[in-house]
Enzyme design. Structure first.
Site, mmCIF file in Angstrom:
data_model
loop_
_atom_site.group_PDB
_atom_site.id
_atom_site.type_symbol
_atom_site.label_atom_id
_atom_site.label_comp_id
_atom_site.label_asym_id
_atom_site.label_seq_id
_atom_site.Cartn_x
_atom_site.Cartn_y
_atom_site.Cartn_z
ATOM 1 N N ASP A 1 4.970 -2.830 11.188
ATOM 2 C CA ASP A 1 3.488 -2.591 11.264
ATOM 3 C C ASP A 1 2.817 -2.411 12.871
ATOM 4 O OD1 ASP A 1 3.779 -5.287 11.915
ATOM 5 O OD2 ASP A 1 2.362 -6.044 10.125
ATOM 6 N N ARG B 1 0.835 -1.146 0.031
ATOM 7 C CA ARG B 1 0.020 -0.070 0.121
ATOM 8 C C ARG B 1 0.896 1.250 -0.015
ATOM 9 N NH1 ARG B 1 -4.191 0.085 4.618
ATOM 10 N NH2 ARG B 1 -2.080 -0.088 5.587
ATOM 11 N N SER C 1 7.169 -4.738 7.386
ATOM 12 C CA SER C 1 6.782 -5.617 8.497
ATOM 13 C C SER C 1 7.494 -7.018 8.641
ATOM 14 C CB SER C 1 5.400 -5.827 8.308
ATOM 15 O OG SER C 1 4.792 -4.603 8.258
#
Ligand code: GLC
Length: 484
Positions: free
Chosen positions: A231, A116, A178
């Site tokens: 994250d 994203r 992450s």
């Protein structure tokens, strides 16, 4: 955002057992509250045999206390840089948003198959606008050379800024990466090892922020990578933006992990001066909990099978008990064992059942339905015609046992942190597909954390898209600090 409050009603009383729960009607009542819902099928003998075969998936309160004790000692060892399966990484994130952040900030969120890119516009610390674009990361990129992956990430950023008409702008960027990292500062860190569905070559030991910067600059973009974070840290920061009492960030999605604000004086690993830092965010990397064998007492034959068929064998033990990437495989493995014992009509093809199926089985179980479960089982077994409604109930029960165990284990971690932080009230920001879509995990977490951290008020707060938003907010904080 969704919020549930718990834990505040219970007072610490004389009935406490080893500092755990104030028991109203004794220890046995406390133990009973950890039990999953029993299997209800017409054939009671078959039900008993199935329950017996799956009994290792049922964790009693005493076992959860044992996991708690091990988790606590691994935390201490990790913070002291002694051998531990918990990395306890210093993220160098000392302070959260203070409401004065201004400007437009970019964020990238890499951790699963969807990458994203986000743009956040802040005014007086408030998010005025956020834009998000998703890009699919192909398996070829996830398993190929690392530089190709990072070139693709920069290409996506270029596509995003062009589509927003801001390609000539100057931006600070937060990079949510992450995976386990060894961090040297808030904006630099090396990959230790890949997890989940990534295994790119040539990346271990590489500073991922510097590599991203190189590919962004090569594309002529005036973008500075200011923050590199995980994250969970992103979720903590995004949660703190919503509720200042947030002190713990949790991801319960494809993978699972947690972070929390620790007193800086308890942290040994610093590569920067920290005299003025009171609290710092620690990325626990609890996915690897048990990789040194300390949790072997929990391991079942189903866990062995899931591990041996995973991309990265013998690593991320705990994540394989609770992460969404593995819940469907665990259900398949248990049904396969039942089938081989003549307790289930057919073995599902390994890899067919996904976590979305597990959530659906549980949803149908909550509303006494079986049609979707039965269809999924038929699809997973190549159309086995012997499957009945009773078999669908068995599969739903298996999904429930595995989900209940996952909720218990993640609750042990959260409860340990709530107790350790000892604040008057602490909020836990949680993000991730399992937390969002599984019908029972969130309520079970409320229940189990309250049982395991009695007398410690806590709030569980759903921080949707926290990992990406938190990254942009962190970039804003870093830009503010850099300018002061
Ligand atoms: C894996 C990663 C960890 C991440 C988690 C959730 O466990 O190692 O860094 O936070 O997945 O995405």
């Amino acid at each position: 955002m969704s919020t549930t409050m718990n834990g505040g009603q219970q007072s610490v009383d004389a009935g406490m057992v080893n500092g755990y729960l104030p028991t109203v009607n004794g220890e046995s009542r406390w133990e009973e509250q950890f039990l999953p819902i029993p299997l209800r099928i017409d054939d009671k003998i078959r039900a008993q045999k199935i329950e017996a075969r799956l009994s290792k998936l049922v964790l009693c309160g005493a076992t959860l206390r044992q996991v708690t004790d091990v988790f606590e000692s691994e935390i201490e060892a990790g913070l002291r840089q002694k051998p531990s399966s918990l990395q306890m990484e210093n993220t160098y994130v000392p302070e959260l948003t203070d409401g004065t952040e201004e400007g437009s900030f970019l964020a990238l969120d890499l951790g699963g198959t969807k990458f994203r890119v986000l743009l956040l516009e802040l005014k007086a610390g408030k998010v005025m606008r956020d834009m998000v674009k998703l890009y699919e990361i192909s398996e070829k990129l996830r398993l190929g050379p690392g530089e190709e992956l990072f070139d693709f990430l920069a290409e996506c950023v270029q596509d995003f800024v062009c589509s927003e008409g801001i390609e000539n702008g100057k931006f600070s960027l937060g990079f949510t990466f992450s995976f386990p990292m060894r961090q040297h500062s808030i904006s630099s860190g090396e990959l230790i090892t890949w997890t989940k569905s990534f295994n790119c070559s040539g990346m271990e030991g590489v500073d991922v922020a510097a590599l991203l910067q190189r590919f962004l600059t090569a594309r002529g973009l005036d973008i500075t990578v200011r923050v590199l974070l995980n994250d969970t840290t992103g979720t903590l920061i995004a949660g703190a933006y919503l509720d200042r009492s947030v002190g713990i960030g949790v991801i319960l999605g494809t993978g699972s992990n947690g972070c929390y604000m620790e007193r800086a004086c308890r942290v040994l690993h610093w590569e920067r001066s920290h005299e003025l830092v009171e609290d710092v965010c620690i990325d626990i990397e609890w996915g690897a909990f048990g990789d040194n064998g300390c949790l072997d007492f929990l391991r079942t034959e189903f866990d062995d099978e899931v591990d041996s068929k995973s991309l990265l064998v013998n690593s991320f033990t705990f994540e394989k008990y609770i992460g969404g990437k593995y819940l469907g495989d665990l259900v398949s493995s248990a049904l396969g064992v039942l089938a081989r014992d003549g307790l289930f009509p057919a073995e599902p093809a390994f890899g067919y059942l996904q976590t979305a199926h597990v959530s659906m089985f549980e949803k149908e179980n909550c509303s006494s339905e079986v049609s979707g479960t039965l269809q999924a089982l038929r699809d997973a077994t190549g159309g086995c015609s012997a499957l009945s409604n009773q078999d669908a109930l068995v599969a739903q029960h298996v999904a429930h046992l595995i989900s209940n165990r996952a909720a218990q284990l993640v609750s042990v971690c959260v409860a340990t942190l709530v107790r350790r932080m000892g604040r008057a009230r602490v909020a836990v920001a949680v993000d991730g597909s399992v937390f969002k879509h599984h019908p029972r995990i969130a309520p079970l977490m409320d229940k189990y954390v309250a049982l395991l951290a009695p007398g410690r008020p806590f709030t569980v707060l759903g921080a949707e898209d926290g990992s990406g938003k938190g990254s942009a907010l962190a970039a804003a904080v870093a830009a503010r600090l850099a300018a002061s």
